[in-house]
Design a protein around this motif. Sequence first.
Motif, PDB file in Angstrom:
ATOM      1  N   THR A 151      18.735 -79.502  55.681  1.00  0.00           N
ATOM      2  CA  THR A 151      18.920 -78.470  56.705  1.00  0.00           C
ATOM      3  C   THR A 151      19.985 -77.460  56.278  1.00  0.00           C
ATOM      4  O   THR A 151      19.832 -76.256  56.468  1.00  0.00           O
ATOM      5  N   ASP A 185      13.054 -80.529  60.912  1.00  0.00           N
ATOM      6  CA  ASP A 185      14.431 -80.272  61.359  1.00  0.00           C
ATOM      7  C   ASP A 185      14.560 -78.912  62.061  1.00  0.00           C
ATOM      8  O   ASP A 185      15.666 -78.335  62.113  1.00  0.00           O
ATOM      9  N   ASP A 188      17.476 -78.392  64.417  1.00  0.00           N
ATOM     10  CA  ASP A 188      18.795 -78.326  63.774  1.00  0.00           C
ATOM     11  C   ASP A 188      18.990 -76.997  63.047  1.00  0.00           C
ATOM     12  O   ASP A 188      20.084 -76.438  63.048  1.00  0.00           O
ATOM     13  N   VAL A 189      17.913 -76.516  62.432  1.00  0.00           N
ATOM     14  CA  VAL A 189      18.018 -75.214  61.760  1.00  0.00           C
ATOM     15  C   VAL A 189      18.372 -74.146  62.791  1.00  0.00           C
ATOM     16  O   VAL A 189      19.307 -73.356  62.607  1.00  0.00           O
TER      17      VAL A 189
END
Length: 430
Positions: A151, A185, A188-189
């Motif tokens: 990430t 992800d 989260d990104v």
Amino acid sequence: LEEPLGFDKLPSMSTIDRIQRYSSTACRPRVDDMGMGNRWIEGRDCSTSNSYDEECHDYMSESFPWKRHTRDKSQGDTLGRRTSSLGRNHMMFGNGCDKWYFPEHQYNPKCNDKDRRDTANKYLKGIPKFVKIVEVGPRDGLQNEKNTVPTSIKVELIRRLVASGLPVVEATSFVSPKWVPQLADAKDVMANVRNLEGARLPVLTPNLKGFEAAIAAGAKEVAVFASASESFSKSNINCSIEESLARYRLVALAAKELSIPVRGYVSCVVGCPVEGAIPSSKVAYVAKELYDMGCFEISLGDTIGVATPGTVVPMLDAVMAVVPSEKLAVHFHDTYGQSLPNILISLQMGISTVDSSIAGLGGCPYAKGASGNVATEDVVYMLNGLGVKTNVDLSKLMLAGDFINKHLGRPSGSKTAIALSRVRADASKI
Ligand SMILES: CC(C)(COP(=O)([O-])OP(=O)([O-])OC[C@H]1O[C@@H](n2cnc3c(N)ncnc32)[C@H](O)[C@@H]1OP(=O)([O-])[O-])[C@@H](O)C(=O)NCCC(=O)NCCSC(=O)C[C@@](C)(O)CC(=O)[O-]
């Protein structure tokens, strides 16, 4: 993917007629603001603002980087020249004999300025003066990578791309992690980039579930992706074209309530790995459906990279009959090395938004044989050479490319990045 699509497989048309129709005298519909609603524009209007007109044109200093060390300062920065002799919808070229403008081997001190200008205007007018580049590297570029990219690397890549001046950077996809594990992800990104300033950061959403997750993660713009090929629709999003359009109508409605802009993709606009040639009428149908449901922009994707200018022209011609050209973008993959000519002909037809991917990363997990997207560095280099503005700093872009290439452990897919890094290496030895 076996063979490039040939002219014999095209829907009936006269390619030459259509290319001539988009010759230098064609006018484009006027520019309209981006918005959520439908924006039907009647007739054609020659007074579009996104074209070369009476303004003089400042070439960006990075247009010809290999010449930087030989530049004659006395010539000043502005190579374009104010002229009002041609109409507003024309690209104007400045002093074509400028030593800085043309590579050495083209330089002819005896050339006639006016002749060269006339020639450039004859072949290149109609090209917009500004092209919006939509960077799809962090999403389309990375989605096909086998090894999981951390990430933090994705986030740093997005930061660098935004810092290079790109106005739109597609950040990730809120799709099923079972289908595209690389982008699992997404939340989260987004948590790390949602407050980045300077660029729009759209994300892909295949359904309401994805849309809701994207909004919860802080996305301010989304994209839906339909196909002009039934087979590809099934393999990519596990439903028919009509089913996908029904899902996207729900997404568009939900987005409208939140004033979230929705971009629409149409994939396989020329060819499909299963079905072969795709009729332009099918592409136009899907594009119009997306436009009618409120997509502010429709990106036309040659998902497997089989298009040539000969197939792009009839496809764009069909789509432009139902969606205004300034609402369209082109999205080419470079499987057969045709992306740049395809982009050039698209610009000549009035398109002014181009998708591309840093270092030519990309490929669709559900389109076997498709290679990377056209490299952003190559697009910027070509546009700089044409004197078309993008606001993108090529040096910073190359640093972003170096960053991700180093991480992936392979050379750049951009010929421009490779060539310019060699020029710099050679120059440093002198
Ligand atoms: C559309 C689906 C979800 C249908 O996939 P499905 O298996 O038919 O979906 P489902 O509704 O039966 O759900 C199956 C599971 O996925 C979950 N699910 C359902 N939706 C989501 C979601 N949004 N986010 C996260 N999870 C989701 C759902 O909750 C369920 O989880 P389970 O109960 O099994 O644990 C799937 O096929 C998919 O995610 N496909 C995306 C494929 C993709 O991203 N392809 C690359 C896009 S590139 C492209 O299209 C071309 C383009 C745009 O680049 C332009 C060009 O080059 O031409």
